[in-house]
Write a protein that holds these residues in place. Structure first.
Motif, PDB file in Angstrom:
ATOM      1  N   ASN A   1     141.448  -5.960 108.756  1.00 11.87           N
ATOM      2  CA  ASN A   1     142.156  -7.127 110.072  1.00 11.87           C
ATOM      3  C   ASN A   1     140.874  -8.181 110.669  1.00 11.87           C
ATOM      4  N   GLU A   2     139.723  -7.829 110.359  1.00 13.06           N
ATOM      5  CA  GLU A   2     138.912  -8.785 111.030  1.00 13.06           C
ATOM      6  C   GLU A   2     138.277  -9.705 109.776  1.00 13.06           C
ATOM      7  N   LEU A   3     138.723  -9.147 108.551  1.00 10.96           N
ATOM      8  CA  LEU A   3     137.822 -10.216 107.384  1.00 10.96           C
ATOM      9  C   LEU A   3     139.186 -11.377 106.906  1.00 10.96           C
ATOM     10  N   ILE A   4     140.704 -10.762 107.361  1.00  7.86           N
ATOM     11  CA  ILE A   4     142.120 -12.057 107.644  1.00  7.86           C
ATOM     12  C   ILE A   4     141.210 -13.109 108.499  1.00  7.86           C
ATOM     13  N   LYS A   5     140.882 -12.443 109.306  1.00  8.10           N
ATOM     14  CA  LYS A   5     141.465 -13.067 110.651  1.00  8.10           C
ATOM     15  C   LYS A   5     139.537 -14.586 110.433  1.00  8.10           C
ATOM     16  N   ALA A   6     138.627 -13.763 109.333  1.00  6.70           N
ATOM     17  CA  ALA A   6     137.673 -14.741 109.143  1.00  6.70           C
ATOM     18  C   ALA A   6     137.855 -15.648 108.319  1.00  6.70           C
ATOM     19  N   GLY A   7     139.001 -15.455 107.792  1.00  5.54           N
ATOM     20  CA  GLY A   7     139.854 -16.353 106.776  1.00  5.54           C
ATOM     21  C   GLY A   7     139.372 -16.438 105.344  1.00  5.54           C
ATOM     22  N   LEU A   8     140.357 -14.961 104.905  1.00  7.93           N
ATOM     23  CA  LEU A   8     139.761 -14.364 103.661  1.00  7.93           C
ATOM     24  C   LEU A   8     140.424 -14.735 102.734  1.00  7.93           C
ATOM     25  N   LEU A   9     141.805 -15.365 103.054  1.00  8.69           N
ATOM     26  CA  LEU A   9     142.993 -15.754 102.188  1.00  8.69           C
ATOM     27  C   LEU A   9     143.265 -16.877 102.295  1.00  8.69           C
ATOM     28  N   SER A  10     144.155 -17.393 100.867  1.00  8.37           N
ATOM     29  CA  SER A  10     144.766 -18.472 101.693  1.00  8.37           C
ATOM     30  C   SER A  10     145.574 -18.526 101.966  1.00  8.37           C
TER      31      SER A  10
END
Lengths: 459, 293
Positions: A270-279
């Motif tokens: 969740n934290e990584l997604i919020k940090a902009g992990l993916l396009s």
């Protein structure tokens, strides 16, 4: 009247000649088989397996020809591997001829339909999930006898031996390929050029994600149109928090998502997604799209199985390197360094219990699996052979494969890729619900959905 | 043999083969689906009777409600776009003043002959969140409205439904256009003599006289929407998660991915009931009297 009789008589004569000619060809063929058997030299693997416990086939009288239907991934890069294996097996079991049927990429529906209709192919590739389904419906041949007779276990290296046996103690499929770990591929040049440290733990990984995002580079190219890569990444996050069994433990019927280690794993994602992990387009990205994105330098990292090393190296050359688990908690990163995600399931070539030639098919499948594993190393440079025999790839290993090959000796544990889960309901639910987590679902909702799904899957 | 007996025999000869075929291909599988929906069955092992358990589980399954809602949204988009736009285009093309009728008629039908997979791929490119056509146009116009159209919880099903509606617009257009062409010309001439303007003429003559055609169009649009599968299978694979599921997709997931054929059959049974219900309602309330000229 005479004319009327002449035509049928002529036809009868021609037909008789054809029948005679065909039967002559047939017997000639048998002779050929017999002679080729006596003069043949089996390849090292097949020779080893045959001589391990069975008398040399060449001393046996010629057997009746047997035609077997073989349902497998007979396509793409594996096609020559199948062909070479088939050729090698002709030396050991010349009486057998196999006809390949290309397996459909359809969640095993075709093979299950064959099973439901009672028309399973003689030999087929079976995953852990399929083994469980066919075992339950009594469609699968128990291969214990043939495995012992051919002394297959002696041909497998220590890490591959467990793959031969199901948890009920029987063997339903002889493994044909080694255990691949899931790995993060990364572009070394992008890390260097942007002065970003290659992460060794979750804290550094999060920093790297933020840094790449700030520079307009996609941190991770995830082919989210397929659902298993997301599950693999979550599994890595969990394994990295000191749960070496990862999600496999839940598949085995133990624990639930409310346990700290699983919640922590979900929180990391969740934290990584919020940090902009993916396009933004990650969920419509195919494996080819993701590889292209990575190769073009638009993405810094790519998540895939280690089987993709040759392909990724072809695209990136010396810019390519791999990380095993950069999602490990910083304080225990060294401790869990060799706990791998991926691999770890009993699968291979299995035999239909209802095959008319079940015994021949079982022997052929067992020998084919071993020879197939050898040919994969020779032709595709698999760095993780399942065999005791030291096989050298025809074209050698690339540096990344060499690194993996060297490191694989240190691997302590493995979980499984999503398709290795034995509980089909659990597999489906974790694939679907985890995709929602990657789409930004709140962790509490995710945990609640997964616990509900676990309850249903375990009924 | 009397005339009536001959007539009945002919009737039998012509209808029985089709009825038998229909029964084997459609009726029996539907009945089997209903039967299997009361069982716990993995498609391979012997089935266990569990009564209404699959149905009660459906009611407690979030995916079921998402699927039901998505099916209705899909049907709504098909009805509004295909019948609405189809009617406007058909009226426009049936007007005498318009040139190049044939060109437009063919153009509107072209997407229909394309394969569903091709159309889906085309729309995937259009909806692409990173540089797709729609987002690029927004960016060009300076609007800050770029979206992940196919991944967004509130946009995904609408985006997929719109692509499906575009794909098969031609079918509805042809049906409506043909029906308009069959309306007697003298009705319009009489309206013109009375001074009726263009749109009023169509509102009062064309639309009411199309009611039987609309009945058919509505049935195929609504059942097509409720049954939708191919578009989401290619475009989103039902995801992310279950946000673009329909009942057909749910049935596919349960039966073919999870190996729960009984549960999948329950979803299919609900789908059959839903489609029948809409068909009955449309037949009950629309074009109850046959129109003859």
């Amino acid at each position: 009247m005479k004319n009327k009789m002449r035509k049928p008589a002529f036809m009868l004569l021609v037909l008789s000649m054809i029948v005679l000619a065909l039967s002559a060809c047939g017997s000639n063929n048998k002779n050929n088989n017999a002679s080729s058997t006596s003069s043949s030299t089996p390849s090292a693997t097949t020779e080893a397996s045959a001589s391990a416990s069975t008398p040399a086939e060449s001393k046996e009288p010629a057997k009746d020809p047997v035609k077997l239907k073989f349902y497998a991934q007979y396509s793409g890069v594996e096609m020559p591997v199948y062909d070479a294996t088939k050729e090698a097996l002709k030396l050991v079991m010349p009486e057998v001829d196999v006809e390949f049927e290309v397996a459909a990429q359809d969640d095993e529906q075709k093979i299950k339909t064959y099973a439901a209709a009672g028309s399973l192919p003689d030999i087929f590739f079976a995953s852990s999930g399929l083994i469980e389904a066919l075992k339950k419906s009594d469609n699968l041949m128990v291969m214990d006898d043939v495995v012992k007779e051919l002394n297959i276990e002696a041909l497998l290296n220590e890490s591959s031996k467990p793959m031969l046996w199901n948890k009920d103690g029987h063997s339903y499929a002889v493994p044909n390929v080694g255990q691949w770990a899931g790995v993060f591929y990364y572009n070394k040049d992008l890390f260097t050029a942007n002065n970003i440290k290659v992460p060794t733990n979750y804290t550094e990984f999060l920093e790297a994600v933020k840094a790449f995002k700030a520079k307009g580079i996609i941190p991770l190219s995830l082919f989210g149109k397929e659902k298993w890569p997301g599950v693999l990444m979550l599994d890595m996050a969990i394994v990295g928090s000191a749960q070496p069994e990862g999600l496999k433990r839940l598949d085995n019927g133990e624990g639930n998502f409310s346990e700290e280690v699983y919640t922590k794993g979900a929180n990391k994602i969740n934290e990584l997604i919020k940090a902009g992990l993916l396009s933004k387009n990650a969920f419509n990205t195919t494996a080819d799209d993701a590889a292209a994105q990575f190769a073009a330098g638009k993405a810094a990292m790519l998540l895939n199985g280690a089987w993709s090393m040759a392909f990724q190296y072809e695209n990136l050359g010396d810019k390519l390197d791999i990380m095993y688990n950069p999602l490990a908690d910083a304080e225990i990163a060294d401790q869990v360094k060799w706990n791998m995600s991926g691999g770890g399931f009993n699968q291979g070539f299995a035999v239909s219990k209802n095959s008319k030639n079940a015994d021949v098919a079982a022997k052929y499948a067992a020998l084919f699996s071993i020879e197939f594993a050898k040919q994969r190393v020779l032709q595709l440079a698999d760095p993780n052979s399942i065999l005791v025999e030291k096989v050298i790839p025809t074209n050698g290993l690339n540096p990344v494969q060499q690194k993996y090959s060297d490191d694989s000796a240190n691997f302590k544990t493995m979980t499984t890729f999503a398709w290795g889960y034995e509980n089909a309901k659990f597999k489906t639910e974790i694939e679907d619900i985890t995709q929602k987590l990657f789409a930004g679902q709140k962790v509490d909702d995710y945990v609640s959905d997964m616990n509900k799904a676990l309850e249903t899957a375990r009924k | 043999m009397t005339h009536k007996a001959k007539y009945n025999l002919a009737l039998l000869i012509f209808t029985v083969p089709t009825l038998l075929f229909f029964t084997v291909i459609v009726i029996i599988p539907i009945l089997q689906t209903f039967q299997k929906s009361f069982f716990d069955w993995d498609g391979l092992s012997p089935a266990t009777f569990i009564g209404l358990d699959n149905y009660t589980r459906l009611l407690d399954d979030d995916t079921f409600w998402v699927s039901l809602k998505n099916g209705l949204i899909f049907a709504f988009v098909l009805v509004v776009y295909q019948i609405g736009i189809g009617t406007l285009l058909a009226i426009a093309l049936s007007s005498k003043g318009l040139k190049a009728h044939k060109f437009f008629r063919t153009s509107y039908f072209v997407p229909v002959v394309l394969s569903g997979v091709v159309v889906s791929q085309l729309w995937i490119a259009i909806y692409n969140a990173d540089g797709g056509l729609i987002n690029s146009v927004f960016a060009m116009l300076g609007f800050n409205y770029e979206q992940a159209w196919l991944s967004g919880e509130h946009t995904s099903i609408w985006a997929i439904a719109f692509s499906a509606a575009w794909h098969n617009l031609g079918i509805q257009f042809v049906l409506i256009y043909t029906a308009i062409k069959s309306i007697p010309e003298h009705l319009y001439e009489a309206a013109k003599i009375d001074g009726a303007p263009f749109w009023k003429m169509h509102w009062k003559i064309t639309i009411p006289l199309l009611s039987e055609t609309y009945k058919f169009c509505l049935i195929i649009a609504i059942t097509g929407g409720l049954n939708a599968f191919q578009n989401m299978y290619v475009m989103t694979n039902g995801g992310p998660g279950n946000i673009s599921f329909t009942l057909t997709f749910m049935m596919y997931k349960a039966a073919f991915r999870s190996g729960e054929y009984g549960y999948g059959s329950a979803a299919a049974a609900i789908l059959v009931i839903e489609c029948l219900l809409f068909t009955i309602l449309i037949n009950r309330f629309l074009a109850r009297e046959k129109i003859t000229y």
